[in-house]
Design an enzyme around this catalytic site. Structure first.
Site, PDB file in Angstrom:
ATOM      1  N   LYS C  83       0.849  -1.205   0.000  1.00 39.61           N
ATOM      2  CA  LYS C  83       0.000   0.000   0.000  1.00 39.61           C
ATOM      3  C   LYS C  83       0.875   1.242   0.000  1.00 39.61           C
ATOM      4  O   LYS C  83       1.952   1.272   0.618  1.00 39.61           O
ATOM      5  CB  LYS C  83      -0.894  -0.028   1.238  1.00 39.61           C
ATOM      6  CG  LYS C  83      -1.933   1.092   1.337  1.00 39.61           C
ATOM      7  CD  LYS C  83      -2.786   0.889   2.585  1.00 39.61           C
ATOM      8  CE  LYS C  83      -3.858   1.960   2.698  1.00 39.61           C
ATOM      9  NZ  LYS C  83      -4.652   1.798   3.944  1.00 39.61           N
ATOM     10  N   SER C 158      -9.498   1.951   3.363  1.00 42.43           N
ATOM     11  CA  SER C 158      -8.647   2.734   2.486  1.00 42.43           C
ATOM     12  C   SER C 158      -7.678   1.878   1.666  1.00 42.43           C
ATOM     13  O   SER C 158      -7.030   2.413   0.764  1.00 42.43           O
ATOM     14  CB  SER C 158      -7.856   3.762   3.296  1.00 42.43           C
ATOM     15  OG  SER C 158      -7.066   3.110   4.249  1.00 42.43           O
ATOM     16  N   SER C 182      -9.598  -0.592   7.568  1.00 42.24           N
ATOM     17  CA  SER C 182      -9.158  -0.389   6.183  1.00 42.24           C
ATOM     18  C   SER C 182      -8.493  -1.564   5.504  1.00 42.24           C
ATOM     19  O   SER C 182      -8.117  -1.445   4.348  1.00 42.24           O
ATOM     20  CB  SER C 182      -8.185   0.803   6.138  1.00 42.24           C
ATOM     21  OG  SER C 182      -8.894   1.985   6.405  1.00 42.24           O
TER      22      SER C 182
END
Lengths: 487, 103, 485
Positions: C83, C158, C182
């Site tokens: 990420k 997210s 997330s």
């Protein structure tokens, strides 16, 4: 300020002192704290506040903070909490400073600044001592139109010491600062140099009518680079506040800067309102938990503090004057040195005289510190022994000392090398006496005839001829036998 | 408690966010619509709840007073927007005697 | 060597590379081919923000060289996605934000160091909600990501990009981050496994902070074994993170051999409200039946303060974020926009660099910390957080080993469907309690509703990830292909 104003109003002063701890690395990262590195050479992801970096607390910084707190008589708390103080400034890379807020590491100490007539101590209270990190340096005038930022200092560990508003004059403020500095020097937590910025003072001062209990509005004075500036700034600001109050005006709470050049206090030109620091507990650092045993061990290991040392010297070395004691205890290093010499040599007064005289003079001219002095205390004691034993004369000793300062060699070997041992054998002394008499026949004749007062003159000639090595006592004995009618 | 446009201007200033009046108005509305949900927290009985301890970590770990620091794979000059002679450069503060400045 | 079979789990892929029946280069090539096939780039699903095929092949070449080592590392040659809020020295770390567009970190996060040391090949940085603030990956400054299962739908957030890369078959393992759900929520939306470790289990050094007391790096896996392997590699003590725990990391993969006999699974009533989507409820109940068949005892339990979790979370997280994001000021890295003096630079940089949701949360966070409001909001929220944590402690103290709940109240929603901020925040309603309490939790696929994936969630006591994995392995085995129907 007029005496009447001073009579009507009372000055109330509180001081905040920031002290850089002399750790090798920063508070929250392994960067070096060494002074004078090129800009931003001592930085890493943590103190640069790069995205994702995290703080890790320096154990030695904690120990030094606890030591300082105990030396000031504070209560050290087994649990304390770090907090973020949030504001924007170029030398504050995270946009917050890691400090402590409502749970500091220590509270409730005191500093003794004098003694009353009845013998009770005059003490200034210490409200709290907490740990925090230093900011970097913003340099506004190096390049035109921009501010240059050096983060070498960002993250250096500090302790902030906040006094109670107990001081009532600039003098008391100065006395507090000097006593505080001396205590911190004794426990060796910092270089304590205002010039280098390892000791900084902010002063809070307000005025109130004498007899009033309520405190007046205080202003904060910054940019104070010496203790005497602190005293002068306090007097100047107090005078200003009294004048305002006399006119029926209101003292505005604001920050003032001391302008050393003009000798005045000015309001800081800032458009910032009062700051809202939005303190909250630092989530990257769990609470600091200190073992009570560890705190107690640090307390037991505290060195003798200035007040205690002064009292002990007065008692133990009763030959020393108050002045002697004062100078010998001004710094911890000098007292340690003195006692080492005194114990080894056995005569404290002689040791004190040499140290207050010769040693301090040499330290001044060579710029050495007592902690790194080339003359080891054991060697100085040995030198004093040689003088007491009559092995070398006082004059010779001063010469030997001079060489000891340059080379660090022990006194006996220097005296031998330079041929400074006192000459006491009759044969050598007689030879010199004969040579002197041959060189000064008139005086020699008159002395032989009985003019005893010429003995001193002849001794002087022999001392000169022997380079100070002739033993005056034996010389006098020999000469006494040559006068008054003898050969 | 209701957030006004002035409140938004004030907190935007604290946070250096540079928000114009139109956005300030919109944010005030949004913040109010969010904060209204938080009001029920005020009615929760939290007497006797201590400061929450952090689970799993027994007090703050300490590190030895030594380096080396974590190295940078890339020098400051390669990622900083503006440097000169090793310094970071930022626009000069218009009131550079701000008392927050350490001397 | 043969082409890479699509269903090879990460551990099996590594074993094949070690046995030299497959090459790491081939595995990396397959990852890029898969990314192209699903159009993972900006013009398509927009799952990937940056990648470097040549560098990935070079890493793979190094991995192939290491295959004959005496003890080849556990992820040798396995392609992974990271990420974009986790620091990597190669590729960018933009956090989905203009303010860090193009920023290349000068250091690797600890989790990335460990992946690299384990032989993994970092092939891409994935798209995300800006600074991890969001539940749909629509808040990215670089365009929204799309769900590979159904491209008109969000992948969740997210960590939507990472979840999507695993769901699309580009990689078996990806790193994400959790603050309020997330990792688990996008895992549920995309039909993959997502694990949030206990707070302090994985070092946060190198994870760009959103809310420091809640953040954790989490892992996505195509199956439970992938996730277990990844977590084993990245978990453990780190002297660079004062909040990382010292505790030893057990073998989570070994949990595959565990049994559920004697295990008590709690079904908290607050997570099965009357208005829960009945399809999700049915799938959860079916999963619970499987757990019973496997030997678990299922008990109804209560976590009475659960309804306070979202407001508590949305006070604490923005508060910490408002402070954590203060460093993005244009001075030392990232975007700089000149303005009128220093203050002007700060404001121009931050107003242009931060998106709307981030700005909103910074305002909210600054407000709840500001003078006069701290006690009523921030301090109160911390106290309520302690009550939420206590609910779990009480339940675990009564002999319950695990909790099982739906991961999300709904399946994935369409892009643009949720315009009200608080409505979006409610996506976290079943996930954010674990973050507030610091507990480990994981989501695995338990079926589909209307063709869209549904996730079921396990929660365990602090540092009891192993227990969670035992149940997840067992349930995964029991569900078989039904997990994706």
């Amino acid at each position: 300020m007029t005496p009447t104003l001073a009579g009507r109003y009372e000055m109330v002063v509180g001081l905040e002192v920031h002290v850089q701890l002399n750790t090798r690395t920063k508070a929250f990262c392994g960067c070096s704290t060494n002074f004078g590195a090129p800009p931003n050479a001592n930085t890493c992801p943590v103190c640069l506040a790069l995205p994702g970096a995290l703080p890790v607390l320096n154990a030695h910084a904690t120990e030094l903070a606890v030591r300082a707190a105990l030396a000031l008589g504070c209560t050290v708390h087994t649990t304390s909490v770090f907090a973020r103080k949030n504001y924007f400034y170029p030398d504050l890379p995270k946009g917050y400073q890691i400090s402590q807020f409502d749970k500091p590491v220590a509270t409730g100490g005191r500093v003794r600044i004098g003694t009353r007539a009845d013998g009770s101590p005059i003490e200034i209270g210490v409200t709290r001592l907490h740990m925090e990190e230093d900011a970097g340096k913003s340099i506004h005038d190096r390049f035109a139109g921009v501010t240059a930022v050096d983060l070498n200092r960002a993250g250096v560990p500090l302790i902030e010491i906040v006094s109670e508003p107990d001081m009532r004059s600039a003098e008391e403020a100065g006395a507090y600062l000097r006593a505080l500095r001396q205590i911190l020097d004794y426990v060796r937590v910092s270089d304590l140099s205002m010039e280098e910025g390892s000791l900084r003072v902010d002063a809070n001062v307000s005025a109130r009518l004498r007899g009033e209990m309520a405190l007046g509005t205080k202003t904060e004075i910054k940019n104070l680079n010496s203790f005497s500036f602190v005293e002068r700034a306090l007097d100047a600001e107090f005078a200003r506040q009294c004048a305002v109050l006399e006119r029926g005006g209101v003292v505005e709470q604001q920050t003032m800067l001391w302008d050393a050049g003009a000798g005045v206090v000015r309001p800081a030109r800032t458009k910032e309102g009062s700051h809202d620091y939005r303190y909250f507990p630092e989530p990257d650092l769990p609470p600091l938990v200190l073992d009570r045993e560890v705190i107690d061990a640090i307390e037991r290991a505290l060195p003798e503090l200035p007040d205690a040392r002064r009292a002990r010297y007065r008692k133990l070395y009763s030959d020393l004057t108050d002045y002697d004691v004062g100078v010998l205890t001004a710094g911890v290093g000098l007292g340690d040195y003195f006692e080492h010499v005194a114990r080894a040599h056995g005569d404290a007064k002689t040791a004190a005289n040499w140290i207050l005289g010769e040693v301090l003079a040499v330290l001044k001219t060579t710029g050495q510190t007592i902690d790194h002095f080339t003359v080891r205390p054991a060697d100085l004691a040995a030198l004093l022994d040689l003088v007491r034993d009559g092995t070398i004369s006082r004059t010779a000793a001063k010469q030997v000392f001079g060489t000891m300062v340059k080379t660090g060699d022990p006194p006996a070997s220097i005296a031998e090398r330079e041929g400074l041992f006192k000459v006491t054998d009759d044969a050598s002394l007689s030879t010199w006496i004969d040579e002197v008499c041959a060189e000064h026949p008139n005086e020699a004749e008159r002395f032989r005839a009985g003019e005893r007062r010429l003995q001193g003159v002849i001794v002087g000639y022999v001392m000169k001829k022997s380079g100070g090595r002739a033993d005056p006592a034996r010389l006098n004995q020999l000469l006494a036998g040559r006068t008054g009618g003898g050969t | 408690m209701s957030v006004s446009i002035d409140d938004v201007r004030h907190i935007a200033a604290l946070a250096r966010l540079g928000i114009d009046d139109d956005r300030a108005r919109a944010f005030a509305e949004e913040l109010n619509s969010i904060l209204v949900h938080m009001e029920r927290l005020g009615r929760v009985d939290t007497r006797g709840v201590d400061d929450p301890a952090v689970d799993g970590v027994a007090g703050l770990p300490l590190r030895a007073d030594e380096g080396p620091p974590a190295p940078l794979a890339r020098a400051i000059g390669e990622f900083a927007p503006r440097t000169r002679d090793g310094f970071f450069l930022v626009p000069r503060l218009s009131t550079h005697e701000d008392p927050e400045a350490s001397s | 060597m043969s082409a890479v079979p699509a269903d090879l789990a990460a551990g099996e892929l590594r074993d094949a590379i070690v046995a030299r029946s497959l090459s790491a280069r081939a595995a990396v090539d397959a990852a890029f081919v898969a990314a192209d096939a699903v159009r993972a780039d900006r013009d398509g699903l927009n799952l990937i923000l940056s990648s470097d095929r040549a560098d990935a092949r070079r890493q793979a070449g190094d991995a192939d060289d290491r295959a004959t080592e005496a003890s080849p590392p556990p992820l040798l040659g396995v392609p992974v996605v990271v990420k974009d809020n986790i620091a990597t020295t190669t590729l960018t770390t933009s956090c989905g934000s203009r303010i860090l567009e193009g920023y290349v970190s000068p250091y690797d996060a600890t989790a990335v160091e460990r992946l690299r040391a384990a032989g993994a090949v970092v092939v891409a940085k994935s798209n995300m909600d800006e600074f991890a603030m969001g539940s749909s990956t629509e808040n990215s400054a670089f365009g929204p990501a799309r769900n590979p299962v159904a491209p008109d739908y969000v992948p969740g957030g997210s960590s939507g990009g990472s979840a999507g890369c695993v769901a699309a078959g580009i990689v078996r393992i990806a790193l994400g981050s959790e603050t309020g759900g997330s990792v688990r929520q996008p895992a549920a939306f995309c039909g993959v496994v997502g694990v949030k470790p206990t707070y302090g289990r994985v070092s946060r050094y190198g994870l760009v902070a959103f809310a420091s007391s809640l953040d954790q790096i989490g892992v996505f896996g195509r199956n439970v074994d992938d996730a277990a392997l990844a977590l084993e590699v990245i978990a453990g003590a780190d002297p660079r993170d004062s909040t990382a725990a010292e505790r030893l990391v057990p073998s989570y993969r070994q949990a595959a051999r565990g049994a559920l006999t004697g295990i008590v699974v709690g079904r908290p009533k607050e997570y099965f409200p009357e208005d829960l989507d009945p399809r999700i409820g049915a799938l959860c109940d079916a999963a619970i039946d499987h757990l019973r068949e496997l030997g678990a005892e299922v008990r109804d339990v209560s976590l009475p303060h659960s309804d306070l979790a979202v407001p508590t979370y949305y006070i604490l997280a923005p508060a910490e974020a408002s402070s954590n994001l203060a460093r993005f000021d244009g001075a030392r890295y990232g975007l700089r926009i000149e303005g009128d003096g220093l203050r002007g630079m700060y404001e121009a940089t931050r107003s242009r660099g931060f998106g709307r949701e981030v700005t909103r949360r910074i305002l909210l966070g600054t407000y709840v910390l500001s003078a006069g409001y701290y006690d009523a909001y921030y301090r109160k929220a911390q106290q309520v957080r302690a009550l939420i944590r206590r609910d779990f402690t009480n339940v675990f103290a009564q002999g319950v080993h695990l909790l099982f709940t739906p991961t999300t109240p709904t399946t994935a929603f369409k892009l643009g469907a949720k315009s009200d901020p608080y409505d979006m925040y409610l996506s976290d309603i079943f996930t954010c309690t674990a973050n507030l309490a610091g507990l480990p939790a994981m989501s695995l696929p338990i079926g589909r509703a209307g063709g869209l994936p549904v996730g079921g969630q396990f929660l365990a006591a602090h540092f009891d990830e192993r227990q969670m994995f035992v149940a997840a392995f067992a349930l995964e085995r029991a569900l078989g292909a039904g997990a994706h129907r």
